[in-house]
Design a protein around this motif. Structure first.
Motif, short mmCIF file in Angstrom:
data_model
loop_
_atom_site.label_atom_id
_atom_site.label_comp_id
_atom_site.label_asym_id
_atom_site.label_seq_id
_atom_site.Cartn_x
_atom_site.Cartn_y
_atom_site.Cartn_z
N LEU A 55 48.06 28.82 12.39
CA LEU A 55 48.25 30.08 13.12
C LEU A 55 49.31 29.92 14.20
O LEU A 55 50.13 30.83 14.43
CB LEU A 55 46.91 30.53 13.73
CG LEU A 55 45.85 31.00 12.73
CD1 LEU A 55 44.53 31.26 13.44
CD2 LEU A 55 46.30 32.26 11.99
N ASN A 56 49.33 28.77 14.87
CA ASN A 56 50.35 28.53 15.88
C ASN A 56 51.74 28.39 15.25
O ASN A 56 52.73 28.92 15.77
CB ASN A 56 50.02 27.25 16.67
CG ASN A 56 48.93 27.47 17.69
OD1 ASN A 56 48.73 28.57 18.17
ND2 ASN A 56 48.21 26.41 18.03
N ILE A 57 51.80 27.69 14.13
CA ILE A 57 53.07 27.56 13.41
C ILE A 57 53.59 28.92 12.97
O ILE A 57 54.78 29.22 13.07
CB ILE A 57 52.92 26.61 12.20
CG1 ILE A 57 52.74 25.17 12.68
CG2 ILE A 57 54.13 26.70 11.27
CD1 ILE A 57 52.37 24.20 11.57
N THR A 58 52.67 29.75 12.50
CA THR A 58 53.05 31.10 12.06
C THR A 58 53.65 31.89 13.19
O THR A 58 54.66 32.61 13.02
CB THR A 58 51.81 31.83 11.50
OG1 THR A 58 51.27 31.09 10.41
CG2 THR A 58 52.17 33.23 11.03
N LEU A 59 53.07 31.80 14.39
CA LEU A 59 53.61 32.53 15.53
C LEU A 59 55.01 32.03 15.87
O LEU A 59 55.93 32.83 16.09
CB LEU A 59 52.69 32.38 16.75
CG LEU A 59 53.12 33.19 17.98
CD1 LEU A 59 51.94 33.88 18.63
CD2 LEU A 59 53.84 32.32 19.01
N ASN A 93 50.32 38.93 18.96
CA ASN A 93 50.05 38.09 17.78
C ASN A 93 49.18 36.89 18.13
O ASN A 93 48.30 36.51 17.37
CB ASN A 93 51.37 37.62 17.16
CG ASN A 93 52.15 38.76 16.52
OD1 ASN A 93 51.57 39.78 16.18
ND2 ASN A 93 53.44 38.59 16.38
N HIS A 94 49.46 36.30 19.28
CA HIS A 94 48.66 35.16 19.70
C HIS A 94 47.21 35.58 19.94
O HIS A 94 46.27 34.86 19.59
CB HIS A 94 49.26 34.55 20.97
CG HIS A 94 48.47 33.39 21.51
ND1 HIS A 94 48.37 32.19 20.83
CD2 HIS A 94 47.71 33.26 22.63
CE1 HIS A 94 47.61 31.36 21.53
NE2 HIS A 94 47.19 31.99 22.61
N ALA A 95 47.04 36.74 20.58
CA ALA A 95 45.68 37.22 20.87
C ALA A 95 44.91 37.47 19.58
O ALA A 95 43.74 37.11 19.47
CB ALA A 95 45.74 38.50 21.70
N ILE A 96 45.56 38.08 18.60
CA ILE A 96 44.89 38.34 17.32
C ILE A 96 44.48 37.02 16.67
O ILE A 96 43.36 36.89 16.15
CB ILE A 96 45.79 39.18 16.39
CG1 ILE A 96 45.89 40.61 16.93
CG2 ILE A 96 45.24 39.19 14.97
CD1 ILE A 96 46.82 41.51 16.14
N SER A 97 45.36 36.02 16.72
CA SER A 97 45.02 34.70 16.17
C SER A 97 43.84 34.09 16.92
O SER A 97 42.94 33.50 16.32
CB SER A 97 46.23 33.77 16.25
OG SER A 97 47.25 34.21 15.39
N SER A 98 43.85 34.21 18.25
CA SER A 98 42.76 33.66 19.05
C SER A 98 41.44 34.36 18.75
O SER A 98 40.39 33.72 18.65
CB SER A 98 43.08 33.78 20.55
OG SER A 98 44.16 32.97 20.90
N PHE A 99 41.48 35.68 18.59
CA PHE A 99 40.26 36.41 18.25
C PHE A 99 39.76 36.01 16.86
O PHE A 99 38.55 35.94 16.63
CB PHE A 99 40.50 37.92 18.32
CG PHE A 99 40.56 38.48 19.72
CD1 PHE A 99 39.63 38.12 20.67
CD2 PHE A 99 41.55 39.37 20.08
CE1 PHE A 99 39.67 38.62 21.96
CE2 PHE A 99 41.61 39.89 21.36
CZ PHE A 99 40.68 39.52 22.31
N LYS A 100 40.67 35.76 15.93
CA LYS A 100 40.26 35.30 14.61
C LYS A 100 39.55 33.95 14.70
O LYS A 100 38.51 33.73 14.07
CB LYS A 100 41.47 35.17 13.68
CG LYS A 100 42.03 36.48 13.14
CD LYS A 100 43.20 36.14 12.23
CE LYS A 100 43.97 37.37 11.82
NZ LYS A 100 45.18 37.00 11.05
N LEU A 101 40.11 33.04 15.49
CA LEU A 101 39.48 31.74 15.66
C LEU A 101 38.12 31.86 16.35
O LEU A 101 37.17 31.16 15.98
CB LEU A 101 40.40 30.81 16.48
CG LEU A 101 41.60 30.23 15.73
CD1 LEU A 101 42.54 29.53 16.70
CD2 LEU A 101 41.14 29.26 14.65
N ALA A 102 38.05 32.75 17.33
CA ALA A 102 36.76 32.98 18.00
C ALA A 102 35.73 33.48 16.99
O ALA A 102 34.57 33.05 17.00
CB ALA A 102 36.94 34.00 19.13
#
Length: 298
Positions: A55-59, A93-102
């Motif tokens: 997810l970080n690489i994607t961002l 985008n980062h927030a959406i990734s973080s919410f997915k991980l949560a």
């Protein structure tokens, strides 16, 4: 913690990151950005750390970094660079990734920390439109693709509901400024997807109207009771999965007969409205294709 999904197929990674499985395999083989584990039958699978790294690489990739450059970065530098980009540009985008991980790890702390960071830079309304609506659309897809379970969906939905309730309560303390119309918000019988309706309740109150929020699975008789007490009512329903295609037209006809009169209207939104036969729509019924379109009508 046994309920936490902590291993993922390459298809899961594709669904969660938006990067095609074919591309992930190329990134692995050519640039060694991920190191999959293998089953006894040599099928790839990944852990949460691999998901987070992807997810970080994607961002970074979305912001113009070439995968060849990313692959040469030390692993601990990638999340640092992501945080710098997020602070300097858009946190969406980062927030959406973080919410997915949560969601995947049933991590309330990560959810609240991510939300609070967003709220330090944006209004609640901006957070909902820019982050929560796209997030819930993605979650719907992930559920259909069986990447997540209903437990994941319920977990993240409940946390978003908490934020909606808190923010709605704040504005409910204000007296309505528009008294020409009352909005009655409800879901049809067996419809339980409430987030969209809850947000519309927030928006309608914010726009100065009085609302009566009835919530999920409301029978038509309960709507008829409203007519005994109020005129100039706009009934608003969000139809995500109910009524089903073969029942929705009869349901609309029932609403026309039972609750609509000279002073009332019916506003409808949601995926199932696509199945409504246009021949039964009257000038008292309005169908909206999106939350944005409906909010613009207020």
């Amino acid at each position: 913690m046994n309920s936490v999904k902590n291993t993922f197929s390459i298809k899961d990674l594709e669904n969660l990151s938006g990067i095609k499985a074919h591309t992930i395999r190329i990134w692995e083989k050519r640039y060694n950005v991920l190191e999959p584990m293998r089953t006894d039958t040599n099928i790839r699978f990944y852990d949460l750390l691999a998901l987070q790294k992807l997810l970080n690489i994607t961002l970074l990739h979305d912001y113009g970094y070439k995968i060849s450059k990313i692959s040469k970065m030390p692993s601990d530098q990638i999340p640092v660079l992501v945080r710098e980009i997020v602070s300097n540009k858009s946190a969406k985008n980062h927030a959406i990734s973080s919410f997915k991980l949560a969601m995947m790890n049933f991590d309330q702390t990560l959810f609240f920390n991510t939300y609070n960071t967003l709220l330090s830079e944006k209004t609640f309304r901006e957070v909902f439109f820019e982050v929560f609506i796209p997030l819930m659309e993605e979650i719907g897809f992930l559920w259909q693709a069986e990447t997540i379970t209903p437990a994941h969906e319920h977990f993240i939905s409940y946390l978003i509901k908490l934020k909606l309730l808190v923010n709605t309560e704040k504005i409910q303390l204000q007296e309505p400024t528009k008294t020409n119309r009352l909005f009655v918000l409800y879901l049809p019988m067996n419809e339980i997807h409430e987030l969209g309706l809850m947000y519309l309740n927030y928006e309608i109150i914010l726009n100065g109207y009085k609302t009566i929020y009835l919530g999920e699975s409301v029978p038509t008789d309960s709507l008829k009771d409203i007519k005994k007490y109020f005129d100039n009512v706009t009934y608003l329903s969000y139809m995500t999965v109910e009524p089903e295609k073969d029942a929705i037209n009869n349901y609309i006809k029932e609403l026309k007969e039972e609750i609509l009169d000279d002073t009332s209207e019916l506003w409808l939104i949601g995926r199932m409205t696509e199945s409504i036969n246009q021949s039964i729509i009257s000038n008292k019924i309005t169908i909206f294709s999106s939350i944005t379109q409906l909010v613009d009508q207020l």
